[in-house]
Scaffold this motif. Structure first.
Motif, PDB file in Angstrom:
ATOM      1  N   LEU A 110      -6.770  -3.306  11.905  1.00 23.84           N
ATOM      2  CA  LEU A 110      -5.956  -2.757  10.821  1.00 23.84           C
ATOM      3  C   LEU A 110      -4.771  -3.647  10.480  1.00 23.84           C
ATOM      4  CD1 LEU A 110      -5.709   1.132  11.164  1.00 23.84           C
ATOM      5  CD2 LEU A 110      -6.750  -0.218   9.333  1.00 23.84           C
ATOM      6  N   ALA A 111      -4.180  -4.278  11.488  1.00 22.76           N
ATOM      7  CA  ALA A 111      -3.025  -5.147  11.203  1.00 22.76           C
ATOM      8  C   ALA A 111      -3.434  -6.302  10.297  1.00 22.76           C
ATOM      9  CB  ALA A 111      -2.439  -5.665  12.512  1.00 22.76           C
ATOM     10  N   GLU A 112      -4.570  -6.900  10.597  1.00 18.58           N
ATOM     11  CA  GLU A 112      -5.055  -7.982   9.748  1.00 18.58           C
ATOM     12  C   GLU A 112      -5.406  -7.462   8.357  1.00 18.58           C
ATOM     13  OE1 GLU A 112      -8.814 -11.138   9.415  1.00 18.58           O
ATOM     14  OE2 GLU A 112      -8.614  -9.828  11.162  1.00 18.58           O
ATOM     15  N   GLY A 113      -6.069  -6.301   8.310  1.00 22.25           N
ATOM     16  CA  GLY A 113      -6.435  -5.713   7.029  1.00 22.25           C
ATOM     17  C   GLY A 113      -5.224  -5.373   6.181  1.00 22.25           C
ATOM     18  N   VAL A 118      -1.958  -6.301   1.518  1.00 18.45           N
ATOM     19  CA  VAL A 118      -0.618  -6.431   0.922  1.00 18.45           C
ATOM     20  C   VAL A 118      -0.519  -7.720   0.128  1.00 18.45           C
ATOM     21  CG1 VAL A 118       1.823  -6.792   1.461  1.00 18.45           C
ATOM     22  CG2 VAL A 118       0.545  -4.978   2.629  1.00 18.45           C
ATOM     23  N   ARG A 119      -0.983  -8.793   0.706  1.00 20.28           N
ATOM     24  CA  ARG A 119      -0.903 -10.092   0.031  1.00 20.28           C
ATOM     25  C   ARG A 119      -1.683 -10.082  -1.289  1.00 20.28           C
ATOM     26  NH1 ARG A 119      -2.889 -12.621   3.985  1.00 20.28           N
ATOM     27  NH2 ARG A 119      -5.000 -13.020   3.219  1.00 20.28           N
ATOM     28  N   SER A 144      -8.774   4.974   4.897  1.00 17.27           N
ATOM     29  CA  SER A 144      -9.291   6.214   4.317  1.00 17.27           C
ATOM     30  C   SER A 144      -8.273   7.339   4.253  1.00 17.27           C
ATOM     31  CB  SER A 144     -10.518   6.685   5.104  1.00 17.27           C
ATOM     32  OG  SER A 144     -10.175   6.920   6.458  1.00 17.27           O
ATOM     33  N   THR A 145      -7.087   7.153   4.814  1.00 13.41           N
ATOM     34  CA  THR A 145      -6.084   8.213   4.795  1.00 13.41           C
ATOM     35  C   THR A 145      -4.896   7.833   3.913  1.00 13.41           C
ATOM     36  OG1 THR A 145      -4.843   7.339   6.683  1.00 13.41           O
ATOM     37  CG2 THR A 145      -6.690   8.844   7.163  1.00 13.41           C
ATOM     38  N   GLY A 146      -4.113   8.836   3.585  1.00 10.97           N
ATOM     39  CA  GLY A 146      -2.871   8.567   2.886  1.00 10.97           C
ATOM     40  C   GLY A 146      -1.930   7.728   3.725  1.00 10.97           C
ATOM     41  N   THR A 147      -1.956   7.950   5.033  1.00 13.77           N
ATOM     42  CA  THR A 147      -1.140   7.151   5.945  1.00 13.77           C
ATOM     43  C   THR A 147      -1.471   5.675   5.801  1.00 13.77           C
ATOM     44  OG1 THR A 147      -1.040   8.976   7.533  1.00 13.77           O
ATOM     45  CG2 THR A 147      -0.556   6.766   8.372  1.00 13.77           C
ATOM     46  N   ASP A 148      -2.772   5.354   5.781  1.00 14.13           N
ATOM     47  CA  ASP A 148      -3.217   3.963   5.677  1.00 14.13           C
ATOM     48  C   ASP A 148      -2.817   3.347   4.337  1.00 14.13           C
ATOM     49  OD1 ASP A 148      -4.524   4.043   8.180  1.00 14.13           O
ATOM     50  OD2 ASP A 148      -6.307   4.914   7.271  1.00 14.13           O
TER      51      ASP A 148
END
Length: 275
Positions: A110-113, A118-119, A144-148
């Motif tokens: 997820l960090a890489e994603g 963002v970029r 898939s979530t609002g958090t993500d």
């Protein structure tokens, strides 16, 4: 609140047929699938684009969004992804659609994603803003979530980028609709709904025949629309609710013309009850 439906699940249906269905069933708008196998896609020349604009204008139906497939969090080179995004945004602009949909499509890191999304979204947002449209990241797959989605969009921090809330994906991930709305409210373009039998069985059902919390979603959206001045973080009001039809991937689903009037009646009923 205005109602739209998506052509994601009706491959190859000509635009005049889609518009005729919308007019006859009382829907206000359409989300078009912008894929090369569809009648409307980034490969259309200018005259073909103008013809689509004219068809929508004559029908009185709004083109809400062009749903594309660039994957913003997927690993790999940025250049081909951004090229696809630019073409999608140009298509949305030329057709008069306010939104263009993109996917996250990232992997398990997820960090890489997040960093990749963002970029790419920062650049896409600047392009979109210059064209007078918004690029919307759908709550889907790796995010898939609002958090993500909100985590990415907070870092992007550009009005040209926003969120498309697909209710099924956030709910299946265990996120409560009120929490999703709290997180995505400041970024929302529109909301996409359908219904399913269970978290495990995602075969689409007409709204009201499954387990998705559509009543809760209607209440949240109505509350936001009625608010005179929404507070920061509590949403800006959402104008569109879009029903997603997916017969393409689920052949057993009933035909679109049969379902549309019942779907419209049910969604309008939810909104009226929530008012």
């Amino acid at each position: 609140m205005r109602l739209a439906f998506s052509t994601l699940g009706v491959p190859g249906m000509p635009v005049p047929e889609v518009l005729d269905l919308a007019v006859r069933s009382g829907f206000h708008g359409i989300e078009l699938r912008g894929h090369p196998e569809e009648p409307v896609h980034p490969g259309l020349d200018l005259s073909e684009r103008q013809r689509v604009v004219q068809q929508f204008a004559e029908s009185g139906v709004t083109l809400l969004s062009v749903a594309g497939y660039p994957r913003m969090a997927e690993s790999g080179d940025d250049a081909p992804v951004l090229e696809d995004v630019r073409a999608l945004l140009q298509l949305a602009h030329d057709l008069g659609a306010p939104y263009a949909r993109v996917f996250p499509g990232g992997g398990p890191d997820l960090a890489e994603g997040d960093a990749t999304a963002v970029r790419r979204l920062r650049e896409a947002a600047a392009i979109a803003d210059g064209l007078g449209v918004r690029v919307l990241l759908e709550t889907h797959d790796s995010h898939s979530t609002g958090t993500d989605a909100a985590r990415v969009l907070r870092e992007v921090d550009h009005p040209g980028a926003g969120a498309l809330w697909d209710v099924m994906h956030t709910w299946r991930a265990g996120e409560d609709p009120e929490e999703t709305y709290r997180l995505l409210g400041p970024y929302l373009g529109y909301v996409q709904v359908k219904d399913i039998a269970s978290r495990e069985d995602t075969t689409p059902l007409p709204p009201g025949e499954g387990v998705l919390p559509l009543t809760d979603v209607a209440e949240l959206l109505t509350r936001a629309t009625d608010a005179e001045t929404p507070a920061p973080g509590e949403g800006t009001g959402v104008e569109w609710l879009c029903w997603e039809y997916e017969k393409r991937w689920y052949p057993e689903v009933r035909e679109l013309p049969e379902l549309l009037p019942k779907v419209r009646e049910h969604l309008l009923g939810l909104l009226a009850d929530a008012a």
